[in-house]
Design an enzyme around this catalytic site. Structure first.
Site, mmCIF file in Angstrom:
data_model
loop_
_atom_site.group_PDB
_atom_site.id
_atom_site.type_symbol
_atom_site.label_atom_id
_atom_site.label_comp_id
_atom_site.label_asym_id
_atom_site.label_seq_id
_atom_site.Cartn_x
_atom_site.Cartn_y
_atom_site.Cartn_z
ATOM 1 C CG ASN A 92 -1.845 -1.212 1.243
ATOM 2 O OD1 ASN A 92 -2.105 -1.807 0.195
ATOM 3 N ND2 ASN A 92 -2.310 -1.585 2.421
ATOM 4 C CG HIS A 109 3.960 -1.776 -4.514
ATOM 5 N ND1 HIS A 109 2.793 -2.492 -4.463
ATOM 6 C CD2 HIS A 109 4.900 -2.608 -5.026
ATOM 7 C CE1 HIS A 109 3.015 -3.717 -4.945
ATOM 8 N NE2 HIS A 109 4.289 -3.806 -5.270
ATOM 9 N N GLY A 176 -5.044 -8.959 3.481
ATOM 10 C CA GLY A 176 -5.725 -7.997 2.614
ATOM 11 C C GLY A 176 -5.121 -7.862 1.236
HETATM 12 C C1 BV8 Z 1 8.210 -5.580 -11.814
HETATM 13 C C2 BV8 Z 1 1.703 1.200 -6.534
HETATM 14 C C3 BV8 Z 1 10.158 -5.903 -13.055
HETATM 15 C C4 BV8 Z 1 1.007 2.175 -7.414
HETATM 16 C C5 BV8 Z 1 1.370 -1.041 -7.482
HETATM 17 C C6 BV8 Z 1 3.608 -7.683 -17.837
HETATM 18 C C7 BV8 Z 1 4.173 -6.430 -18.033
HETATM 19 C C8 BV8 Z 1 4.859 -5.758 -17.011
HETATM 20 C C9 BV8 Z 1 4.957 -6.343 -15.774
HETATM 21 C C10 BV8 Z 1 4.363 -7.573 -15.596
HETATM 22 C C11 BV8 Z 1 3.702 -8.256 -16.602
HETATM 23 N N1 BV8 Z 1 3.251 -9.445 -16.101
HETATM 24 C C12 BV8 Z 1 3.590 -9.519 -14.812
HETATM 25 C C13 BV8 Z 1 4.274 -8.398 -14.510
HETATM 26 C C14 BV8 Z 1 4.800 -8.070 -13.286
HETATM 27 C C15 BV8 Z 1 3.851 -7.026 -12.685
HETATM 28 C C16 BV8 Z 1 2.612 -7.759 -12.233
HETATM 29 O O1 BV8 Z 1 2.675 -8.472 -11.256
HETATM 30 N N2 BV8 Z 1 1.493 -7.582 -12.958
HETATM 31 C C17 BV8 Z 1 0.279 -8.296 -12.564
HETATM 32 C C18 BV8 Z 1 -0.938 -7.405 -12.802
HETATM 33 C C19 BV8 Z 1 0.203 -9.603 -13.354
HETATM 34 N N3 BV8 Z 1 4.588 -6.464 -11.596
HETATM 35 C C20 BV8 Z 1 5.311 -5.359 -11.793
HETATM 36 O O2 BV8 Z 1 5.317 -4.714 -12.811
HETATM 37 C C21 BV8 Z 1 6.198 -4.973 -10.623
HETATM 38 N N4 BV8 Z 1 7.511 -4.691 -11.118
HETATM 39 O O3 BV8 Z 1 7.839 -6.701 -12.064
HETATM 40 O O4 BV8 Z 1 9.381 -5.056 -12.233
HETATM 41 C C22 BV8 Z 1 11.517 -5.345 -13.112
HETATM 42 C C23 BV8 Z 1 12.578 -6.222 -13.015
HETATM 43 C C24 BV8 Z 1 13.864 -5.735 -13.078
HETATM 44 C C25 BV8 Z 1 14.068 -4.365 -13.232
HETATM 45 C C26 BV8 Z 1 12.984 -3.491 -13.319
HETATM 46 C C27 BV8 Z 1 11.691 -3.984 -13.262
HETATM 47 C C28 BV8 Z 1 5.704 -3.719 -9.919
HETATM 48 C C29 BV8 Z 1 4.330 -3.939 -9.358
HETATM 49 C C30 BV8 Z 1 3.957 -2.744 -8.500
HETATM 50 C C31 BV8 Z 1 2.873 -1.944 -9.176
HETATM 51 N N5 BV8 Z 1 2.393 -0.902 -8.258
HETATM 52 N N6 BV8 Z 1 1.018 -0.082 -6.615
HETATM 53 C C32 BV8 Z 1 -0.393 2.432 -6.948
HETATM 54 O O5 BV8 Z 1 -0.769 2.087 -5.806
HETATM 55 O O6 BV8 Z 1 -1.105 3.044 -7.755
HETATM 56 S S1 BV8 Z 1 0.505 -2.513 -7.497
HETATM 57 C C33 BV8 Z 1 -1.056 -2.370 -6.829
HETATM 58 O O7 BV8 Z 1 -1.523 -3.741 -6.676
HETATM 59 C C34 BV8 Z 1 -1.139 -1.830 -5.437
HETATM 60 O O8 BV8 Z 1 0.109 -1.663 -4.814
HETATM 61 C C35 BV8 Z 1 -1.881 -2.940 -4.713
HETATM 62 O O9 BV8 Z 1 -1.698 -2.922 -3.369
HETATM 63 C C36 BV8 Z 1 -1.226 -4.063 -5.337
HETATM 64 C C37 BV8 Z 1 -1.685 -5.422 -5.070
HETATM 65 O O10 BV8 Z 1 -3.091 -5.412 -5.006
HETATM 66 P P1 BV8 Z 1 -3.747 -5.823 -3.609
HETATM 67 O O11 BV8 Z 1 -3.128 -5.006 -2.544
HETATM 68 O O12 BV8 Z 1 -3.692 -7.290 -3.476
HETATM 69 O O13 BV8 Z 1 -5.218 -5.286 -3.809
HETATM 70 P P2 BV8 Z 1 -6.421 -6.048 -4.540
HETATM 71 O O14 BV8 Z 1 -7.507 -5.047 -4.731
HETATM 72 O O15 BV8 Z 1 -5.891 -6.814 -5.711
HETATM 73 O O16 BV8 Z 1 -6.906 -7.134 -3.458
HETATM 74 C C38 BV8 Z 1 -7.506 -6.704 -2.258
HETATM 75 C C39 BV8 Z 1 -7.736 -7.958 -1.433
HETATM 76 O O17 BV8 Z 1 -8.255 -7.557 -0.149
HETATM 77 C C40 BV8 Z 1 -8.772 -8.920 -2.027
HETATM 78 O O18 BV8 Z 1 -8.278 -10.243 -1.916
HETATM 79 C C41 BV8 Z 1 -10.016 -8.730 -1.142
HETATM 80 O O19 BV8 Z 1 -10.711 -9.942 -0.974
HETATM 81 C C42 BV8 Z 1 -9.397 -8.306 0.162
HETATM 82 N N7 BV8 Z 1 -10.266 -7.433 0.978
HETATM 83 C C43 BV8 Z 1 -11.124 -6.486 0.548
HETATM 84 N N8 BV8 Z 1 -11.711 -5.887 1.614
HETATM 85 C C44 BV8 Z 1 -11.190 -6.474 2.727
HETATM 86 C C45 BV8 Z 1 -10.265 -7.458 2.325
HETATM 87 N N9 BV8 Z 1 -9.596 -8.224 3.197
HETATM 88 C C46 BV8 Z 1 -9.820 -8.008 4.508
HETATM 89 N N10 BV8 Z 1 -10.682 -7.072 4.977
HETATM 90 C C47 BV8 Z 1 -11.382 -6.293 4.120
HETATM 91 N N11 BV8 Z 1 -12.240 -5.376 4.603
#
Ligand code: BV8
Length: 234
Positions: A92, A109, A176
């Protein structure tokens, strides 16, 4: 309850949901309103900085008066009361862990209340809107200021320190997070391989749920305090 020595905690947007901050992938979440390619990549910022800056300006304004919830407060209580080490790794970009009192915290992040100058690399605390014509106080140039958050395709912060924490932890709590975004989504497997007891505290099973030895599904403001009470022998 087993006595643990080193606890690693990974948190995601679900922990801040009950503080009023939108998650990303739930129904009505951020990625249902915006495309990652338009607002959360370096290419988007280069192509259309105004749209990207407006996206983060809207989110920054929202966190300014947001309060931590019972989930954040329980994790701060755990860090203060646990005899071993507790390291919180958060995906976060909000300041709610700090506002609850957590100190040993890694913002992998980045942080939405900080700004980064792309020209000179200066980082500073930043609580107002960023626009394309803001001048960097350090280098005097304009057009280079961005929120200090890690976009898709960028390397998350403090990965070496995170690797050390995962290597030595004997308890790994995932709270979360949906387990979609790497490298964070790979941390449970790494903790498991290091011999840790892995626990998921989430509203519903995440993508990584088969990697958890234990899971408690429910709202973070309820399941996290309960679990922390058990760890502290409450
Ligand atoms: C990297 C900051 C390599 C900004 C974020 C293709 C192209 C490019 C990259 C990739 C690709 N395929 C894969 C990748 C890697 C990519 C990736 O993983 N993509 C995914 C979509 C497949 N990752 C990256 O690009 C990372 N960097 O790989 O770099 C590299 C290597 C060498 C040199 C240079 C580079 C960087 C990833 C970081 C991106 N930035 N955030 C912003 O905030 O705007 S990510 C973003 O998603 C947020 O940080 C967020 O926190 C994060 C993860 O999401 P979650 O936190 O899990 O949130 P979500 O909504 O998904 O889930 C919420 C959960 O809570 C649910 O399960 C729900 O049930 C639960 N919930 C809801 N309410 C409650 C609850 N639980 C409890 N109580 C409640 N009340």
């Amino acid at each position: 309850m087993t006595t643990y020595e080193s606890i690693a905690i990974l948190t995601g947007a679900g922990l801040s949901a009950e503080s009023g901050l939108s998650t990303f992938r739930d129904k009505g979440g951020i990625w249902s309103k915006y495309r990652i390619e338009d607002v959360a990549t370096p290419e988007a910022f280069a192509r259309d900085p105004r749209t990207v800056l407006d996206f983060y300006n809207m989110r920054r304004r929202r966190v300014l008066d947001t309060r931590p919830n019972a989930g954040h407060e329980a994790l701060a209580r755990l860090e203060a009361g646990f005899p071993g080490t507790v390291t919180t790794i958060t995906q976060n970009v909000d300041p709610l862990h700090e506002r609850a009192g957590t100190r040993n915290l890694i913002h992998m992040h980045g942080e939405i209340l900080k700004a980064l100058c792309m020209h000179c690399g200066t980082r500073r605390r930043w609580e107002v809107d960023i626009t394309v014509d803001v001048t960097c106080g350090a280098c005097g140039r304009t057009g280079g200021l961005r929120p200090d958050v890690v976009w898709f395709g960028e390397m998350p912060y403090e990965m070496d320190r995170i690797s050390e924490v995962l290597e030595i932890c004997d308890l790994f709590l995932s709270i979360g997070t949906s387990g979609n975004v790497y490298p964070a989504a790979g941390f449970a497997a790494r903790a498991l391989a290091a011999g840790a007891h892995t626990v998921e505290l989430n509203l519903e099973p995440s993508k990584q749920n088969d990697l958890f030895a234990e899971a408690v599904h429910g709202k973070a403001s309820e399941v996290v305090p309960d679990y922390v009470d058990r760890l502290l022998g409450g």
